[in-house]
Every structure is written in C-alpha cells, then in structure tokens.
Design a protein around this motif. Structure first.
Motif, mmCIF file in Angstrom:
data_model
loop_
_atom_site.group_PDB
_atom_site.id
_atom_site.type_symbol
_atom_site.label_atom_id
_atom_site.label_comp_id
_atom_site.label_asym_id
_atom_site.label_seq_id
_atom_site.Cartn_x
_atom_site.Cartn_y
_atom_site.Cartn_z
ATOM 1 N N ARG A 368 115.186 -15.583 99.598
ATOM 2 C CA ARG A 368 116.381 -16.189 100.325
ATOM 3 C C ARG A 368 116.063 -15.921 102.116
ATOM 4 N NH1 ARG A 368 121.184 -14.301 98.074
ATOM 5 N NH2 ARG A 368 120.007 -14.589 96.170
ATOM 6 N N PHE A 369 115.210 -15.049 102.242
ATOM 7 C CA PHE A 369 115.033 -14.710 103.752
ATOM 8 C C PHE A 369 113.692 -15.423 104.203
ATOM 9 C CE2 PHE A 369 117.165 -10.818 102.096
ATOM 10 C CZ PHE A 369 118.368 -10.826 102.832
ATOM 11 N N SER A 370 113.018 -16.292 103.333
ATOM 12 C CA SER A 370 112.038 -16.649 103.751
ATOM 13 C C SER A 370 110.908 -15.834 104.558
ATOM 14 C CB SER A 370 111.972 -18.136 104.412
ATOM 15 O OG SER A 370 113.047 -18.870 103.774
ATOM 16 N N PRO A 371 110.593 -14.956 104.160
ATOM 17 C CA PRO A 371 109.791 -13.942 104.734
ATOM 18 C C PRO A 371 108.342 -14.501 104.986
ATOM 19 C CG PRO A 371 110.009 -13.049 102.417
ATOM 20 C CD PRO A 371 110.891 -14.272 102.816
ATOM 21 N N ASN A 372 107.683 -14.222 106.082
ATOM 22 C CA ASN A 372 106.216 -14.604 106.106
ATOM 23 C C ASN A 372 105.468 -13.298 105.494
ATOM 24 O OD1 ASN A 372 107.868 -15.062 108.657
ATOM 25 N ND2 ASN A 372 106.424 -16.683 108.658
ATOM 26 N N ILE A 373 105.790 -12.219 105.479
ATOM 27 C CA ILE A 373 105.216 -10.975 105.008
ATOM 28 C C ILE A 373 105.864 -10.146 104.191
ATOM 29 C CG2 ILE A 373 103.731 -8.930 105.479
ATOM 30 C CD1 ILE A 373 102.831 -10.395 108.139
ATOM 31 N N VAL A 374 105.587 -9.738 103.139
ATOM 32 C CA VAL A 374 106.266 -8.721 102.093
ATOM 33 C C VAL A 374 105.242 -7.720 101.873
ATOM 34 C CG1 VAL A 374 107.701 -8.590 100.071
ATOM 35 C CG2 VAL A 374 107.902 -10.608 101.364
ATOM 36 N N ILE A 375 105.792 -6.433 101.966
ATOM 37 C CA ILE A 375 105.042 -5.496 101.320
ATOM 38 C C ILE A 375 105.727 -4.833 100.795
ATOM 39 C CG2 ILE A 375 103.757 -3.337 102.338
ATOM 40 C CD1 ILE A 375 103.117 -4.900 105.189
ATOM 41 N N ASP A 376 105.341 -4.343 99.522
ATOM 42 C CA ASP A 376 106.192 -3.446 98.622
ATOM 43 C C ASP A 376 105.383 -2.031 98.435
ATOM 44 O OD1 ASP A 376 105.047 -2.893 95.724
ATOM 45 O OD2 ASP A 376 104.610 -5.025 95.948
ATOM 46 N N ILE A 377 106.034 -1.226 98.449
ATOM 47 C CA ILE A 377 105.629 0.320 98.492
ATOM 48 C C ILE A 377 106.200 1.198 97.324
ATOM 49 C CG2 ILE A 377 105.427 2.228 99.750
ATOM 50 C CD1 ILE A 377 106.630 0.041 102.032
ATOM 51 N N ALA A 378 105.272 1.591 96.259
ATOM 52 C CA ALA A 378 105.756 1.968 95.042
ATOM 53 C C ALA A 378 105.080 3.182 94.424
ATOM 54 C CB ALA A 378 105.966 0.994 94.032
ATOM 55 N N THR A 379 105.412 3.902 93.716
ATOM 56 C CA THR A 379 104.938 5.040 93.133
ATOM 57 C C THR A 379 104.836 4.365 91.686
ATOM 58 O OG1 THR A 379 106.971 6.027 92.687
ATOM 59 C CG2 THR A 379 105.721 7.118 94.120
#
Ligand code: BES
Ligand code: MN
Ligand code: ZN
Length: 502
Positions: A368-379
C-alpha cells in the motif's frame, strides 16, 4: 560518557591517559614521535628494553613520563603500518578500551588519527563505534547485592585529530557515529530483554514512544489482531493464535524534512518475541535463545532511531512484526492450510517455520505504500547459521542494483553479508499438492528455500532479505545481542541520502 574532537597539544593535555600507536619493528607513529621528543626520548629508551615491538595485540602502559602532563601513556601495537585495515583496527580499539576500562581512568585521549585507513571520516567512525561497543553493558535485572565495585568509569574521550583541516569532517563523522551507536545500543537493549517483558505489545509500545519522541517526523500505526483479520493477514494471525500474548504489527512512518526524492524505502523486521516452535516444538536445549527471534524487529527499531536522530532527507517505513509462537489449543497445526493476505494459500508442514508466515503478510501489507525498496531482516533459519556461521548475514535479493548497494555498505562498515542464490530449482521445492505453496522446502538448503518462500510475496518491488540468524546475537553460553545489521543498514541509508564524506 562524552566524545570530543580536538586538535591537541599532546604533551600539555592533563588527562588520565593518552593512547598512541606503535607499528611493527618499533616504528613510532607521529604522535608517539612527538611525545618521545617532549619527554627527551623516554619512550624510545623503554622500547629499547624490548617489551614491545608494535605487533597487533601488544600494549605497554607507561607511567610518570617526564615533561608530559597526562598521567599515563598507553602504547598500542598496530602491526605493519601498511597492513592495517578496518577489521584489525576495530580489534585493536576494542582491546585498548578493555584495558582502559579495568583501570581508574576517567578521561583519555585516543591519538590514532594518523592510522592508515581510507580517511579521517572512517577513522573517527571506527573509533567511536568500536569504543562504544567495548563499553556496552547488558542491562541487568537483579536485586541481589552485586553492585558494581568499580566506581571510576571513563566519562570523557578526546579523539585527537592531528591535522586541523580534518576537524570539520571528523565532527561530521562523530555526529553520524553517535546516531548510529544510539541505534545499535537501542536495538541491543531491546533484544536482550527477556521474553516475559518484551512481548509483541511491548514492541508496539516502543514504536509508539518513537512517535512521541520524534513527533515532527514519525507517525506510528499499530495493527492489532482485529485489524489483521479485516486485512486478511491469516498467516500472521495463525502464528500468534496459540499465544496468550497476542500479535501486534507496528508500522513506523518516518518522513524527513527536505526529502531528496520521492522514493520510499521500507524495512520489515521479524519480531518473534519468543519462538517455541509451536506444535512442531523445538528441543529444550538452548530454547531460551529464541527470545532473540525478534532481533530483526529490534534492528528496524534501531535504524529508525538513527534516521530520526540525523534527520535523514528520506521517506522510510519500518515494520516491527511482533508475534509469539507458542503451544495451545488454539495453535495452528501441521497440516493446516492458510490463506495469506496476498491470496496465495500455504500448507503448513512445520509450525517452526513461522517467521516466513509472519513476514509474508507484512510484505504484502507494505504494497500500500508503493515502496521502491523493501528490505526484510529476520533470524529466519538455523540453516543460514550452518551455511555462513556467525560472521556473515545471508543476503537474498531480486534486484542486482540493490545487492550492489548493500554489498558496498557492507564493505564500508565491515558488517559482513554474503549473497546466496534464489533460483527455480529451489522454488520447486515449495510445491504442495493441496495449496499454492508449502511452508518448508524439501532439501537441506533451508536458508534458500525460506528466502524463496518470501520471494512469492515481493514481486511488486525491489526486495532484499537478510537472514541474520547467525549474526544477530552471540551464540555462546552467555548469549548477547550484537546489534547487527544496524550499522550496515544505517550506512545504506546514509548512502541513499547522498552524504559526502572524505
Ligand atoms: N527462529 C528460527 C531460526 C533460528 C534457529 C535462528 C536457530 C537462530 C538459531 C526459525 O523460526 C526456525 O525455527 N526455523 C526452522 C525452519 C525449519 C523448520 C524449516 C529451522 O531453521 O530449523
Ligand atoms: Mn521457528
Ligand atoms: Zn523463528
């Protein structure tokens, strides 16, 4: 404790200690040469005794140095002059600070600005962050009488800058380093909390506190279970259903004042405040370490703090995906089929592969935010620890540019990452005969299949996934959060902000 940037007249400063470097084969640094001259060759006369050569790891404390106003000089071996790099400089600084910490030292000058590393910006950044790391102490929750016996603590650190022309950049660097350190320390403190204190609701309170503190730039929205139901986030809800501590997803929106461009950069952090494995329960040994399964969320929290402190000219969304994976009569089961927010269905084969379920709905929500870049960070996976150990975070991405930018930031900060593939061979492993996907793969490439699972939910934007299972905390008897990869991603954001240094 305060840092100061100063161009000192070293012999005249009245401090408890001056730290100077000595290179291999007894080669004195410029600051050491100066102090040696002022003290009529006292330093060289001691070196002749042969107690220090300048190798990395060597140190020699000098007292009562003639004609020097400070009480001590600590000579620190830095190895061969041309072989010093960010990694070993960090270690040298950490060792040095450990030595000073044990003594009755209140104020100290670090005279390291001649060290042969890129430029003064990086020397100062490395100094501040390494010193801060050595001084970090876990916040104890104790009532027993174990008060700290040592009452002298370092309270002021002067970083001596030998060239006056460098003072301006050194001050910019200090400002950046303090903001990054604030992010790292906040992230570590949150991660180190016990899971009965830091639950999903607690995470959402921390997010809301940011909105109060940085009210001009940060707005927070908390999505509770009722809203999740309305949104169709059934995978996320299923993971949290078995727990009394209900799930909360915190959405932190940061808007800089003079934004450079209308790009939106988003971060999603896995925030499993405890992962028991659920019905596919984990073995008991080391299960307590699963309080660290929220380190991804804690990293996102730290990154936003840094952005707000430095007022970065960017638009950033940070999601803390808070949830607890427990066993109960309401828990989801192996065999269940869930409809995710994206509409894709998932057959659950193992309830311990829960991180990807919480993340997939968070990733869809972000659209919904129309992001250009998404980075997920997860263990995300134990398999990533097997593949890369504890020094490298695993990087997966659907975009080469983004990969390059992250590798660049990683090299700059020495916060290490390693790329792993995302290929059709692995995607096939996620097939299910009853649903669109299953939640685990079939081979041993568990870190890759987990990333592949996520890639089904990230088609609408440039996306990178960092598996920090090995790097987020020290997997030792006395486990402790590392604050990684906060520095890496802060640097990524500084680079996006077109900061120019050097
Ligand atoms: N949080 C764990 C991953 C983990 C395990 C991180 C150990 C650090 C140390 C994650 O939720 C998990 O349990 N993953 C499973 C996936 C498997 C069931 C496909 C794993 O790695 O064993
Ligand atoms: Mn798990
Ligand atoms: Zn987990």
């Amino acid at each position: 404790m305060d840092f100061f940037i100063k161009n000192c007249i070293l012999d005249q400063e009245k401090t408890d200690c001056i730290v100077v470097s000595i290179f291999d084969l007894c080669e004195l640094s410029d600051s050491a040469v100066y102090l040696d001259k002022c003290s009529n060759g006292y330093i060289t006369s001691l070196i002749k005794l042969g107690d220090i050569q300048g190798k990395i790891g060597e140190t020699l404390m000098l007292y009562k140095i003639p004609e020097i106003s400070s009480k001590r000089i600590l000579l620190v071996g830095c190895g061969k002059k041309n072989e010093i790099n960010k990694s070993n400089f960090k270690e040298i600084l950490k060792n040095t600070t450990k030595i000073l910490k044990k003594l009755s030292i209140k104020n100290v000058i670090y005279a390291f600005s001649e060290v042969n590393i890129n430029n003064i910006y990086w020397i100062v950044r490395l100094m501040v962050l390494s010193i801060k790391e050595s001084l970090y102490e876990i916040i104890k929750i104790n009532n027993l009488n174990t008060k700290n016996i040592k009452n002298v603590k370092i309270d002021s650190i002067i970083l001596n800058i030998s060239k006056k022309n460098d003072l301006f950049i050194a001050k910019t660097s200090l400002k950046h380093a303090l903001a990054i350190d604030y992010g790292i320390t906040s992230s570590k403190n949150l991660s180190n909390l016990p899971p009965n204190v830091c639950n999903p609701l607690y995470l959402s309170y921390q997010a809301q506190k940011l909105a109060k503190k940085y009210k001009d730039n940060i707005v927070v929205e908390v999505i509770d279970m009722k809203k999740m139901k309305e949104l169709g986030m059934n995978a996320y809800i299923a993971v949290g259903d078995g727990a009394k501590n209900k799930p909360f997803m915190s959405v932190i929106k940061y808007s800089g004042n003079n934004v450079l461009h209308n790009k939106t950069i988003a971060f999603v952090g896995k925030g499993l405040t405890f992962d028991s494995g659920g019905i596919s329960i984990k073995p008991a040994c080391r299960m307590h370490e699963m309080k660290y399964d929220m380190c991804g969320a804690a990293a996102v929290y730290g990154i936003l703090i840094m952005a707000a402190e430095l007022q970065l000219p960017l638009t950033i969304i940070g999601i803390l995906s808070g949830c607890e994976n427990m066993l109960g009569s309401n828990s989801f089961r192996p065999g269940d089929v869930l409809t995710t927010m994206s509409g894709q269905t998932v057959e659950i084969l193992n309830t311990d592969a829960e991180g990807r379920l919480v993340l997939c709905d968070s990733l869809t929500y972000l659209e919904r935010f129309s992001p250009n870049i998404v980075i997920d960070i997860a263990t995300l996976t134990g398999a990533c620890v097997t593949a890369l150990g504890e020094s490298f975070s695993g990087l997966f991405t659907n975009n080469k540019d983004l990969a390059n930018q992250l590798h660049h930031a990683s090299q700059e900060t020495d916060d290490k990452i390693w790329s792993l593939p995302l290929l059709s061979e692995h995607t096939k492993e996620l097939s299910s005969n009853i649903a669109d996907l299953s939640n685990i793969g079939k081979s041993k490439a568990g870190a890759i299949t987990a990333a592949c699972f996520l890639s089904n939910f990230t088609k609408k934007y440039n996306w990178a996934h960092l598996d920090i299972a090995g790097t987020a905390w020290k997997h030792e008897k006395n486990a402790e959060a590392t604050g990684r990869p906060v520095e890496l991603l802060c640097q990524f954001l500084l680079n996006q902000s077109n900061y120019i240094y050097s």
